[in-house]
Design a protein around this motif. Structure first.
Motif, PDB file in Angstrom:
ATOM      1  N   GLY A 128       0.048   4.303  -0.833  1.00  0.00           N
ATOM      2  CA  GLY A 128      -0.708   5.555  -0.832  1.00  0.00           C
ATOM      3  C   GLY A 128      -0.067   6.635   0.004  1.00  0.00           C
ATOM      4  N   GLY A 147      -6.635   1.920   1.317  1.00  0.00           N
ATOM      5  CA  GLY A 147      -6.614   0.536   0.861  1.00  0.00           C
ATOM      6  C   GLY A 147      -7.379  -0.374   1.776  1.00  0.00           C
ATOM      7  N   ARG A 207       0.861  -1.184   0.000  1.00  0.00           N
ATOM      8  CA  ARG A 207       0.000   0.000   0.000  1.00  0.00           C
ATOM      9  C   ARG A 207       0.892   1.227   0.000  1.00  0.00           C
ATOM     10  NH1 ARG A 207      -2.359  -0.349   5.262  1.00  0.00           N
ATOM     11  NH2 ARG A 207      -0.387  -1.366   5.708  1.00  0.00           N
ATOM     12  N   GLN A 242      -3.223   3.528  -8.383  1.00  0.00           N
ATOM     13  CA  GLN A 242      -3.419   3.916  -6.995  1.00  0.00           C
ATOM     14  C   GLN A 242      -2.879   5.326  -6.757  1.00  0.00           C
ATOM     15  OE1 GLN A 242      -0.967   1.876  -4.115  1.00  0.00           O
ATOM     16  NE2 GLN A 242       0.387   1.096  -5.718  1.00  0.00           N
ATOM     17  N   GLN A 243      -3.590   6.055  -5.930  1.00  0.00           N
ATOM     18  CA  GLN A 243      -3.179   7.405  -5.606  1.00  0.00           C
ATOM     19  C   GLN A 243      -2.122   7.370  -4.516  1.00  0.00           C
ATOM     20  OE1 GLN A 243      -7.242   9.219  -5.061  1.00  0.00           O
ATOM     21  NE2 GLN A 243      -6.305  10.846  -6.244  1.00  0.00           N
TER      22      GLN A 243
END
Length: 645
Positions: A164, A557, A162, A316-317
């Motif tokens: 982000g 996420g 993840r 994904q941001q």
């Protein structure tokens, strides 16, 4: 030679193999034990241990992590090094201890010798590559048939990263262990000291106290009183699926953000400051401003590309990528502002040329103004008298005798006064601007109309300065002015006179405030003033907002996976801390205080359902307590005999 070797021979006498006890019976070496196992007992290593009651063989598993070798954030692959451990009981392997007349109390098989007994057909479901060749392997058998197997291994597993919150991101490295052919009726997988069945328990993963990384930190590591790290211990999570146990072992690792702060965030802020410097450079110095406007844009794009060299080009941001995008947009707006300022300079230069043209013809203009005053006519009417006229009969105008048809010729009055049309060109333009702002056709302009009209000659005065300038000019021209200067007016004749002598009254005095300063500045300067204030304010707000919304990047996420199936939830089972943060970050976490309107009743029910789901997971996934785990392990050992007599 014998005398020289005597001391060494004496030393060799002390390193002989241990002699077999005279009063023991049975195999005396591991090799004899294996031979005895297959010859006398007809041991079949393809068959699992038979407990007699038909219960499955319970295999306890643990991974001892010694080093996190590499993390490929682009592909999401982790390379782990450590020892894969497993425990089970095989009654067929039981033997007598030395107290019962046997020759040893434990049997240790090194390397591939341990492959001659039954081994559970476990494999790592998420493994990409595994390497055990040339690494250590040990199998230990206890008198009651208990087996402990440890394999030194290096393998790569795929884990969902993840990214982000990059560079403040934290991840969970997970490995999912299951059996290849054995079902739950034959083999049950649990973490070391855990409970049989679905749930979180036991000691699934343990780390070495010497494990370290220059890039990653391990938040679960504990420290003693002297600050020395003692490693971490995390539970395992079992999920039953398709008649098999899927045991998930995981650990948390967090990025040390210093590299991205020093190499990405700080340089981007510095180059943003370089872009900001252009607003303090004179607008007419175009090359310097162009350099300061364009180069930061290219630098920002280079920094963005450098971030993605080691990151997946997914959808994904990411916090860092979004921040760099905002920085890029700011620098691009700075480049756009540069273009607007240059356009304003072109417009201002054109208006300035019209004013200069009037200055060049000021001798004729003053002559015409004097003539208008002498004849007591307006300057507009005098200009009309000097304009070209149709050729009259018997005209004495120059070249009129050679002209035929309908023609325009210079008026006789313009010829007598030696006034050319080029001399009246800028006066006509001034008259056009004057008439455009004389909305009530009063042949006079008030201060507000004068201020707007002057801008078409690249002259900028504030609302407070304009009436003062008008009154000073009128008094210098021999006219009286009203006590309230805002009531002063200018006729076209006086307006032209003011245009020609405006430089004498342009000295600014006193404070006019921000509005007055902007009114007295050309558009090109106003854009710079706006940029000088808006850009730093926007950058500060951007930093504050981005750091405030950082938790939403970190928990996004987890929140999205709460509504997925069990397969995705299993991967995230141990991430209870993030789930708790996700709940706290939800805007509807305190849904009881939200009024339930008919339109929001269905949404409210969904909120309750999601909240109950997360609350249940928080209860099922408590943080690992070593004390509780030790008690569970003792209980597991006490109940090991009934599992497989």
């Amino acid at each position: 030679v014998v005398l020289a070797l005597a001391p060494h021979l004496g030393a060799m006498e002390t390193c002989k193999m241990p002699k077999r006890p005279q009063d023991c019976y049975g195999p005396a070496t591991p090799v004899e034990y294996i031979e005895h196992l297959y010859s006398d007992r007809e041991y079949d290593r393809t068959q699992r241990p038979d407990c007699g009651d038909g219960s499955p063989t319970v295999v306890e598993t643990q991974f001892y992590l010694t080093q996190l070798n590499e993390i490929n954030t682009k592909s999401g692959i982790l390379e782990l090094a450590g020892y894969f451990r497993s425990w089970w009981k095989d009654p067929r392997l039981a033997f007598n201890t030395t107290e019962d007349g046997g020759c040893f109390d434990s049997i240790t098989l090194m390397g591939s010798d341990g492959d001659q007994i039954w081994l559970p057909d476990m494999y790592i479901h998420t493994a990409v590559k595994k390497a055990t060749d040339g690494l250590a392997m040990l199998t230990s058998i206890s008198p009651d048939g208990g087996v402990w197997r440890s394999e030194q291994t290096t393998f790569s597993v795929h884990s969902l990263l993840r990214l982000g919150a990059l560079p403040y991101d934290s991840h969970f490295g997970t490995m999912v262990i299951t059996t290849f052919t054995s079902t739950n009726a034959e083999v049950r997988l649990i973490a070391r000291g855990g409970d049989v069945g679905a749930g979180t328990s036991g000691k699934g993963m343990q780390s070495s106290s010497s494990m370290n990384s220059s890039v990653w930190d391990f938040p679960a590591m504990t420290e003693d009183e002297e600050g020395v790290k003692q490693g971490f211990l995390t539970p395992g999570n079992v999920e039953v699926k398709d008649g098999k146990d899927f045991l998930t072992l995981s650990f948390e690792f967090a990025r040390l953000p210093k590299y991205f702060i020093d190499q990405v965030i700080v340089p981007s802020v510095l180059f943003l400051f370089v872009s900001y410097m252009q607003f303090w450079v004179a607008p007419n110095i175009a090359p310097a401003r162009a350099f300061l406007a364009v180069i930061p844009v290219l630098i920002m794009r280079t920094l963005s590309n450098s971030v993605y060299t080691t990151l997946p080009e997914g959808s994904q941001q990411m916090w860092l990528a979004d921040q760099l995008n905002v920085f890029t947009y700011i620098t691009i707006l700075g480049a756009v502002q540069f273009g607007i300022v240059q356009h304003c300079l072109v417009v201002e230069a054109g208006r300035g040329r019209k004013r200069n043209g009037l200055k060049q013809a000021q001798e004729k203009a003053k002559q015409m103004i004097a003539t208008a005053k002498e004849e007591r006519v307006s300057l507009q009417k005098l200009v009309q008298r000097y304009e070209a006229v149709e050729k009259p009969e018997g005209s004495t105008a120059p070249n009129a005798e050679n002209a035929t048809g309908q023609l325009f010729v210079t008026s006789e009055e313009a010829v007598s006064q030696d006034v050319r049309e080029s001399d009246m060109l800028f006066i006509k333009y001034s008259m056009k601007i004057f008439q455009a702002f004389d909305g009530n056709d009063s042949d006079a302009l008030n201060p507000s109309e004068v201020r707007k009209a002057l801008t078409y000659f690249n002259i900028y005065l504030s609302s407070a300065q304009t009436p003062k300038v008008m009154c000073m000019f009128l008094r210098d021209s021999g006219f009286s002015t009203p006590l309230d200067e805002s009531e002063a007016e200018l006729r076209f004749m006086d307006f032209c006179g003011l245009l020609m002598s405006i430089d004498n009254y342009m000295l600014k005095f006193g404070r006019s405030g921000i509005v007055g300063y902007l009114q007295g500045s050309p558009p090109s300067k106003r854009w710079d003033v706006f940029a000088r204030v808006i850009v730093p304010t926007g950058v500060v707000l951007q930093f504050v907002i981005f750091y405030l919304v950082l938790p939403t990047y970190r928990y996004r996420g987890v929140c999205s996976l709460l509504t997925l199936g069990d397969g995705a939830q299993r991967t995230w089972d141990l991430q209870h801390s993030d789930i708790r943060g996700c709940v706290d970050s939800w805007p509807f976490s305190k849904y009881e205080s939200v009024p339930m309107t008919p339109a929001s009743t269905m949404r409210g029910g969904l909120r309750v359902k999601l909240r109950d789901l997360v609350s249940q997971r928080l209860r099922n996934h408590r943080r690992f307590d070593p004390t509780v785990a030790a008690a569970r392990e003792a209980q597991s050992r006490a109940s090991a005999a009934p599992r497989c007599q």
